[in-house]
Design an enzyme around this catalytic site. Structure first.
Site, PDB file in Angstrom:
ATOM      1  N   GLY A  50       0.844  -1.193   0.000  1.00 19.13           N
ATOM      2  CA  GLY A  50       0.000   0.000   0.000  1.00 19.13           C
ATOM      3  C   GLY A  50       0.875   1.237   0.000  1.00 19.13           C
ATOM      4  N   GLY A  51       0.320   2.320   0.540  1.00 18.37           N
ATOM      5  CA  GLY A  51       1.073   3.583   0.588  1.00 18.37           C
ATOM      6  C   GLY A  51       2.326   3.481   1.434  1.00 18.37           C
ATOM      7  N   GLY A 100      25.587  12.773 -27.977  1.00 23.09           N
ATOM      8  CA  GLY A 100      25.082  13.352 -26.730  1.00 23.09           C
ATOM      9  C   GLY A 100      25.558  12.557 -25.527  1.00 23.09           C
ATOM     10  CB  ALA A 101      26.125   8.950 -25.018  1.00 23.89           C
TER      11      ALA A 101
END
Ligand code: HXC
Length: 512
Positions: free
Chosen positions: A171-172, A406-407
């Site tokens: 759950g949370g 870009g890498a």
């Protein structure tokens, strides 16, 4: 009451807190291969150092007959102690008491610890084993969770926060671990999910076991939620101790320095011929890491997830560093969504806690394809760029082979303010690989295969080497692989008093 009776009363109360949910439930816990909360705390800390707080705290719930059912400590063991002689705060959820579920007072015990850990500048470690919100308490329990999450956020980047999942965490409740810096899971008994198998079946008609949905293997290898997986409770707790040996107690402290018995000038002939002549042949980047770090020891983080990227801790000359490295052995070391996010979060951790970053680069570029583009590689790749640019700790980069497009920029290039950029003679730094580049530059002009090969060779000779970048000062030096260890240690020593502050602002806006 006589003094003797008072002492007896004291003994009884302490005993009641220690037995907690009772011998039967303790036996059940052991039968499942799990330690109890108290045993876990003792296994984690240096012997004889644990000091318990709030041992007699009880819940204040009166609904559903709960006023008749109070257990001292209320299902959570909290306190402080030492790991390798250093102060840490620890809480452990006790599954033998209401399934370790979180009550309001239970949350208050954790929050008291969070505040103390912040004031004292010491790490906080949470051992999770809980059925979630104390169902009898309703919104009070939810409020408790919310207040814990808030303090998790306040503590982020100030003190290391570590979560260890040794049972259910659903759950949370998963969101406190999610905010913390590292999540450990034990292989057999731990699981994390936001909604369990029954709800999933009802909503999406998918059938999945708890293990498949949120077990340690799932979160270590598939989702990337967890960072470490231990074989058992004990093994997992030993890994926590190990992690702490690499990191400082808070953001104003330096990481602990250990005496170095490994020659700081140690050369490695093995490294000279590790990188294959054929640029398309893979090799294991971990060998370069292991050959260069103190005692060949590397403490890898997320070893099962996005394995085209390697992250982890090691020491050079006794000093802690964070290592980030492309792994040519997997997907040719390409940058994709998962590897970018994996490395970005690690870089930010190191930067927040004054740990220098060593980056080994062999990257052919970003992974092409609709899966990556639709998945948002633009913003995920930007995270890594952002993290490196933002980091003010010493940054040392070694390009072993490819650094394309870009890498090249993203992987701690000079342009993102790396301090020392080195490359091996085998490095290739260019906009793209020679084949692709030649096809574009000479498009329409190439008639024969022979011409094409010549064009490729021409591009390779011009750019597929480190010398253009060195001529422009984008590399500080070109080094022989065998001297890597010495060069890194030399650079770290030079950078140890680095001062660099970011411009004043509330906070940046990392592309989340
Ligand atoms: C109160 C709980 C409890 C809970 C378990 N117990 N979960 N008591 N609140 N949330 C109690 C049981 O009544 C039982 O008490 C004891 O703990 C052990 O539970 P068992 O079911 O016997 O254990 P086991 O078979 O191992 O199953 C473990 C379990 C299961 C899978 C965790 O107990 C379970 O499904 N619990 C409910 C989980 C849940 O739905 N929690 C709420 C989720 S919502 P006795 O006296 O018999 O020993 C949530 C929201 C958080 O957490 C939001 C935060 C923002």
């Amino acid at each position: 009451m006589t003094l003797k009776e008072k002492y007896q009363q004291y003994e009884e109360k302490m005993k009641a807190a220690e037995v907690a949910g009772g011998e039967e439930r303790i036996a059940k816990q052991h039968k499942a291969g799990k330690l109890t909360a108290r045993e876990r705390v003792l296994a984690l800390l240096d012997p004889g150092t644990f000091v318990e707080l709030d041992k007699l705290v009880v819940h204040r719930c009166t609904d559903f007959g709960m006023d008749e059912n109070k257990i001292p400590g209320d299902g959570i063991v909290t306190g402080y102690g030492k790991i390798d002689g250093r102060l840490v705060y620890v809480f452990a959820q006790d599954f033998t008491v209401f399934g370790g579920s979180l009550s309001r007072t239970n949350a208050d015990k954790i929050i008291k610890l969070q505040k103390m850990a912040m004031r004292m500048g010491a790490p906080i470690i949470g051992l999770n084993d809980s059925g979630g919100a104390r169902i009898q308490e309703g919104v009070q329990s939810l409020a408790g969770y919310g207040d814990i999450f808030y303090h998790n956020v306040l503590s982020s980047g100030v003190i290391p926060q570590i979560s260890v999942i040794l049972g259910p965490c659903a759950g949370g409740a998963v969101y406190s671990p999610a905010i913390t810096d590292f999540i450990f899971m034990s292989k057999k008994n731990s699981y994390m999910f936001v909604t369990g198998p029954d709800v999933i079946k009802a909503v999406t008609h998918e059938e999945v076991t708890m293990e498949e949905l949120g077990g340690a293997t799932t979160h270590n290898a598939t989702s990337g939620v967890a960072h470490f997986m231990g074989e058992s409770d004990e093994d997992t707790l030993m890994m926590v101790r190990e992690l702490l040996s690499f990191i400082p107690s808070n953001n104003l402290a330096d990481p602990p320095v250990q005496p170095c018995v490994d020659d700081i000038n140690r050369e490695s002939e093995k490294l000279q011929f590790l990188i294959p002549d054929d640029p398309n042949k893979p090799y294991d980047m971990k060998e370069i890491i292991l050959e260069t770090v103190d005692n060949h020891y590397f403490f890898e983080v997320q070893p099962y997830y996005a394995t085209n990227m390697i992250i982890g801790f090691a020491r050079y000359g006794g000093r802690s560093v964070g290592i980030v490295a492309n792994q040519p052995n997997n997907l040719a070391g390409v940058l994709d969504i998962n590897s970018s996010v994996k490395a970005a979060r690690f870089v930010r951790f190191c930067d927040a806690f004054n740990i220098p970053i060593i980056t080994f680069v062999d990257v052919p570029g970003f992974l092409p394809g609709t899966i990556q583009e639709y998945g948002g590689i633009i913003r995920h790749g930007a995270k890594l760029m952002y993290a490196y640019a933002e980091a003010t700790v010493p940054k040392i980069t070694i390009i072993t082979r490819k650094a394309y497009g870009g890498a090249y920029i993203v992987m701690a290039s000079k342009h993102l303010a790396a301090d020392i950029n080195l490359a091996y003679p085998s490095a290739e730094i260019a906009v793209m690989g020679p084949e692709g580049a030649a096809n574009i530059i000479y498009k329409g002009k190439i008639k024969t295969e022979e011409e094409r090969q010549r064009a490729i060779e021409n591009y390779r000779n011009t750019f597929a080497n480190p010398y253009k970048a060195a001529e422009l000062g984008y590399l500080d030096d070109i080094i022989l692989p065998k001297y890597t260890r010495m060069k890194i240690i030399q650079s770290l020593e030079m950078l140890q008093n680095k001062v660099k502050n970011a411009p004043p602002k509330k906070h940046g806006n990392i592309p989340l």
